[in-house]
Design an enzyme around this catalytic site. Structure first.
Site, PDB file in Angstrom:
ATOM      1  CE1 TYR A  60      -1.596 -11.845  20.501  1.00  0.00           C
ATOM      2  CE2 TYR A  60      -3.864 -12.356  19.917  1.00  0.00           C
ATOM      3  CZ  TYR A  60      -2.940 -11.783  20.779  1.00  0.00           C
ATOM      4  OH  TYR A  60      -3.380 -11.135  21.892  1.00  0.00           O
ATOM      5  CE  LYS A  74       9.638  20.642  14.704  1.00  0.00           C
ATOM      6  NZ  LYS A  74      10.596  21.363  15.588  1.00  0.00           N
ATOM      7  NE  ARG A  96      -3.579  -3.938  -1.690  1.00  0.00           N
ATOM      8  CZ  ARG A  96      -3.008  -4.670  -0.752  1.00  0.00           C
ATOM      9  NH1 ARG A  96      -1.671  -4.645  -0.632  1.00  0.00           N
ATOM     10  NH2 ARG A  96      -3.707  -5.419   0.061  1.00  0.00           N
ATOM     11  NE  ARG A 118      -3.855  -2.149   2.393  1.00  0.00           N
ATOM     12  CZ  ARG A 118      -3.759  -3.382   2.882  1.00  0.00           C
ATOM     13  NH1 ARG A 118      -2.630  -3.773   3.440  1.00  0.00           N
ATOM     14  NH2 ARG A 118      -4.771  -4.213   2.822  1.00  0.00           N
ATOM     15  CG  HIS A 144      -6.890  -8.693   1.834  1.00  0.00           C
ATOM     16  ND1 HIS A 144      -7.133  -9.210   0.577  1.00  0.00           N
ATOM     17  CD2 HIS A 144      -6.585  -7.375   1.648  1.00  0.00           C
ATOM     18  CE1 HIS A 144      -6.990  -8.256  -0.328  1.00  0.00           C
ATOM     19  NE2 HIS A 144      -6.659  -7.138   0.298  1.00  0.00           N
ATOM     20  CG  HIS A 186      -5.687   0.050  -4.022  1.00  0.00           C
ATOM     21  ND1 HIS A 186      -5.281   0.237  -2.729  1.00  0.00           N
ATOM     22  CD2 HIS A 186      -6.538  -1.008  -3.999  1.00  0.00           C
ATOM     23  CE1 HIS A 186      -5.853  -0.661  -1.948  1.00  0.00           C
ATOM     24  NE2 HIS A 186      -6.618  -1.430  -2.684  1.00  0.00           N
TER      25      HIS A 186
END
Length: 473
Positions: A408, A297, A374, A268, A398, A371
């Site tokens: 996890y 910054k 993908r 992405r 996804h 995009h």
């Protein structure tokens, strides 16, 4: 053996007197009716009902429940004729308190809650704002997302039900809110408000403000079918054309490398543009995108990492490592992989790839956009028939059906297959630089080589598995 308490009678209550202590002074006389109900006869002559119980949720230093004392009211008062709270009424109140305790509701907490409701502190807007604070502290969402969630309610929900008490809101009220949003045509707002209404009322239930959520009825509600947003992706048979145009692009070298990197990794935009060199392990051929990055910054949103706010691993193909070696010539002296032009301390523009595609004479709204890379990769990998669907989805980052398990495991699950998968995609792109080859043709060539005894070390494990499947069929 438990002490047997003889229930009080009206006669005993009426005739009860204060106690006299050893010094001859009048002191409280505590008469038990059983199950926590007591009549306290004070030296003044006033007789007061009290319910005393152990508060299981509030333990003392010894780990034992503290005493909770609820004053029910006076049975009789000096200077007042007649009974104020009868014995029968006091017992009814005791029954109610015991029922609350049996349902893990602390009676004192419940009384305080009801008092707060009477002060109108539990209107929908107040509860929503309290939920919003808790949501911001626990969700891990980006600050902009958290702030936007409240703005949606301020614009579309509070004007309709904001002042209503939380326990007076019915399913029809929520339907009215959603119908109002639906008529505005903002489908994304509709979906988000609907989900957050469920979360807010679940929060209200957990706080004891309401016994059940009226939002549960929204789950099966019918809505207008929304058009799904599709990102344009270039048909795979136009890949040779794409590489030809990229080669002849007049943009700066780093821009062309960034576009090629995007196509090979199908990551992405924010995952790529804010990348740091220390995220790449060239020995292990791994790019680890952190959940959150150190903000820079002067660079808004530079803290953004993996889209799903969980660490994501991208195996590096040989071609991607070669691209990065070229990139290092332009940015290796700094920390940022893709810095802005003439400023190593900032980052490349989010629109860099789409501007490059426009310069390459592509319409980014109808032909291909960043995009869309993908979608191209996902389609080719699926058409090849070589890879497990879950492995592809994990590499796309996804979410799976089991979100707890996904949180996890998604960054490392199927990692060995994903390494092969990413190398296959890069090899497939190379194969299509001058002449179109379909994913199926590329697959069949690999399997044909395997049948003929030509060992492909890159795809060794994958070919072995596929050949076993073919032999079995």
């Amino acid at each position: 053996m438990a002490k047997i308490v003889k229930p009080l009678t009206d006669t005993k209550c009426s005739s009860a007197k204060p106690k006299v202590n050893s010094q001859g002074k009048l002191v409280n006389n505590k008469l038990a009716d059983g199950k926590g109900l007591y009549l306290i006869v004070r030296p003044s002559g006033t007789k007061t009902w009290q319910f005393i119980y152990g508060r299981k949720q509030y333990l003392n230093d010894k780990g034992k429940p503290t005493d909770g004392v609820i004053t029910i009211g006076d049975y009789s008062k000096v200077g007042v004729k007649g009974v104020i709270i009868s014995l029968e009424e006091a017992r009814a109140r005791r029954t109610m308190y015991l029922a609350q305790i049996a349902n893990d509701i602390d009676p004192i907490d419940y009384i305080k809650l009801e008092e707060e409701k009477l002060k109108d502190r539990f209107d929908f807007e107040s509860v929503t704002r309290a939920w919003h604070v808790a949501y911001g502290q626990s969700s891990g969402a980006q600050e902009s997302t958290i702030a936007k969630s409240l703005r949606n309610f301020e614009m579309y929900v509070f004007p309709i039900i904001g002042e209503k008490l939380i326990d007076s809101i019915k399913p029809r009220d929520l339907s009215r809110v959603l119908e109002h949003i639906e008529t505005t045509g903002f489908g994304e707002v509709y979906d988000k408000v609907k989900r957050r209404l469920s979360a807010i009322f679940a929060y209200a239930v957990s706080k004891g403000y309401i016994p059940e959520s009226p939002a549960v009825h929204l789950k099966g509600g019918l809505t207008k079918k929304k058009e799904e947003k599709h990102y344009p992706k270039l048909p795979l048979d136009r890949l040779p054309e794409f590489f030809s145009r990229l080669k002849n692009d007049t943009g700066v070298p780093l821009t062309k490398l960034y576009t090629e990197f995007a196509l090979h990794t199908f990551a992405r935009s924010s995952e790529m543009m804010f990348a740091r060199w220390n995220e790449f392990d060239f020995d292990k051929s791994i790019w680890t995108i952190p959940a959150v990055r150190t903000p820079v910054k002067g660079c808004p949103s530079s803290h953004r990492g993996a889209k799903m706010r969980k660490e994501h691993v991208v195996p590096l193909s040989r071609q991607v490592k070669d691209i990065l070696m070229e990139v290092r010539q332009y940015s290796g002296m700094g920390q940022h992989v893709f810095p802005a032009n003439h400023d190593l301390n900032k980052f490349i523009s989010e629109n860099t790839v789409n501007k490059t595609l426009t310069r390459m004479k592509y319409d980014t709204k109808t032909e291909v956009c960043l995009h869309g890379f993908r979608g191209m990769a996902r389609g080719a990998l699926a058409l090849s028939g070589l890879f497990d669907r879950d492995a592809i989805e994990r590499q796309m980052s996804h979410k799976g059906e089991n979100e707890v398990e996904w949180a996890y495991t998604h960054h490392v699950e199927y990692l060995e297959e994903r390494k092969i998968l990413m190398q296959w995609w890069s090899d497939y792109l190379d194969e299509n630089k001058t002449k179109y080859v379909s994913p199926q043709e590329f697959r069949d060539r690999l399997l044909s080589d395997a049948r003929n005894g030509i060992q492909s070390f890159k795809y060794g494990k994958l070919i072995k598995f596929q050949m076993a499947m073919l032999n079995a069929s």
